[in-house]
Write an enzyme that holds these catalytic residues in place. Structure first.
Site, short mmCIF file in Angstrom:
data_model
loop_
_atom_site.label_atom_id
_atom_site.label_comp_id
_atom_site.label_asym_id
_atom_site.label_seq_id
_atom_site.Cartn_x
_atom_site.Cartn_y
_atom_site.Cartn_z
N ASP A 1 -40.62 -10.34 -42.82
CA ASP A 1 -39.63 -9.95 -41.82
C ASP A 1 -38.97 -8.62 -42.16
OD1 ASP A 1 -40.31 -12.55 -41.18
OD2 ASP A 1 -38.29 -13.09 -40.55
N ARG B 1 -25.43 -15.86 -48.96
CA ARG B 1 -25.19 -14.84 -47.95
C ARG B 1 -23.88 -14.06 -48.15
NH1 ARG B 1 -30.16 -15.04 -48.12
NH2 ARG B 1 -31.32 -16.05 -46.45
N ASP C 1 -28.29 -17.61 -40.44
CA ASP C 1 -28.02 -16.49 -41.34
C ASP C 1 -27.45 -15.28 -40.62
OD1 ASP C 1 -28.59 -17.66 -43.73
OD2 ASP C 1 -30.66 -16.95 -43.84
N SER D 1 -41.66 -19.62 -43.74
CA SER D 1 -40.46 -18.82 -43.89
C SER D 1 -39.71 -19.39 -45.08
CB SER D 1 -39.60 -18.90 -42.61
OG SER D 1 -38.39 -18.21 -42.79
#
Length: 404
Positions: free
Chosen positions: A16, A96, A125, A179
């Site tokens: 990605d 994050r 996210d 993923s």
């Protein structure tokens, strides 16, 4: 779009963000600064540097944040015993806010006027990153490619990567890769076969843990020492926070501990199926609750349990930098001042069993009172009668009313 001069991209080096890097250069015609946080993903780091160079990036930030990650994010979260929806140990969620924090700092250092991430328009996210960005720098410009481009599937991403000569690891003949997200607390898997919640994950998917069926045939005992709610030593060896989690991951993985197959409720509104490996965190949680069981006052422990789901949801939904999370953290950290001592666990075939715990300084467990033998007057059994009658009063009144 042309107003953006420089953007800091959270760059993992995976499919990605590799595509996003090239896309930003093409669409926004701006300079891209890449930031890769080493929070325990290991072998992914240097390939990220090589990819960034190959795609013409001049400013590449690759930083070892493992100690900060565990010390300032993972450990505070585990002081709260945080679990989302009864099972998930928040491995992706807790990474994050650290990445967002450092991204904003790099934007200031390099004079960038924008930040970008690789989170999809369907996922949590995007919320976590962007709430962090805005909390730390309210006027920052955010570029979220998944909400702008037409590369709406893994196959389209792979085609774009092939067209622009972007190397992609883990490409499989049967389709796009899982993923995945990895850090020192966990590794997660989504996509492919996992999109059908009725299908069992492939054994070959798991990377950190041996299957419980093939795990070691002998149990292993481990002593964990706590100070103020944090693990500071394993088997009498003092270790840093990142060293603690690294070692627990290895030991837990060898014993098949920490696998999870979960359908969770995302903040954006949909249900999602993911698989997780959190061997070290699974051990940490069990041991932390054990040391709290003898060092926390009953009502303090119960209040923490009442608040935990709210605290866990704040982290899951991206509110680490919010005033309410900080307020709860102050309360939680205050409760941990007396959480000192050691816990012994037994690791065996996918299980973590607490087999001992003690605190020389802060234990509230008094064997002279808890004993089934003669307590020498420490507890007067007669007192229990009045205690029970008083607590039964409201139910007795209700029962008499119903009888009338």
């Amino acid at each position: 779009m042309n107003k953006i001069k420089k953007v800091v991209l959270a760059f993992s080096g995976g499919l990605d963000t590799s595509v996003i890097l090239k896309w930003l250069q093409e669409v926004y015609q701006c300079e891209v600064v890449t930031f890769t946080a080493d929070i325990g993903q290991g072998e992914e780091i240097e390939p990220a540097r090589a990819k960034a160079k190959r795609l013409g990036v001049n400013e590449i930030f690759i930083e070892d944040l493992r100690e900060e990650f565990v010390r300032d994010f993972v450990f505070p979260m585990f002081r709260a015993n945080a679990i989302y929806e009864g099972e998930y140990l928040l491995g992706t969620s807790i990474a994050r806010p650290l990445i967002a924090k450092r991204q904003i700092e790099i934007a200031r250092e390099t004079g960038a006027d924008a930040v970008s991430h690789g989170a999809t328009g369907k996922g949590n996210d995007q919320v976590r990153f962007e709430l962090g960005y805005y909390a730390l720098q309210p006027d920052i410009h955010v570029i979220a490619p998944w909400r702008e481009w037409d590369l709406t599937s893994r196959e389209k991403l792979l085609q774009y990567a092939e067209k622009h000569d972007i190397p992609v690891e883990m490409k499989q003949q049967s389709g796009s890769p899982y993923s995945m997200d990895a850090n020192l607390l966990h590794i997660s898997y989504e996509g492919r076969l996992l999109e059908d919640p009725a299908v069992e994950p492939e054994e070959s998917m798991w990377r950190w843990t041996t299957s419980p069926e093939k795990a070691l045939d002998e149990p292993e005992y481990l002593d964990l020492e706590f100070e103020h709610g944090d693990i500071v030593a394993l088997n009498q060896e003092r270790l840093s926070p990142a060293e603690v989690l690294t070692k627990l991951n290895r030991l837990g993985g060898e014993h098949g501990i920490g696998r999870l197959d979960l359908v969770e409720n995302r903040y954006v509104g949909m249900k999602s199926r993911g698989c997780y490996e959190t061997p070290g965190g699974t051990i940490m949680l069990r041991a932390h609750r054990a040391i709290e069981s003898i060092t926390l006052d009953r009502e303090v422990a119960h209040l923490k349990d009442d608040l935990m789901p709210r605290y866990a949801a704040l982290i899951y939904n991206g509110y680490w930098w919010s005033p309410e999370r900080k307020m709860l953290q102050t309360l939680i950290d205050e409760s941990q001042l007396s959480v000192n001592g050691w816990v012994r666990v037994k690791l065996y075939k996918g299980h973590v069993m607490v087999v001992g715990r003690d605190s020389k300084t802060d234990s509230l467990f008094d064997p002279n009172i808890a004993t089934f033998e003669d307590d020498r007057g420490a507890y007067d059994h007669v007192d229990a009668a009045g205690f029970i009658r008083l607590n039964a009063l409201r139910m007795r009144i209700a029962a008499k009313t119903r009888k009338r």
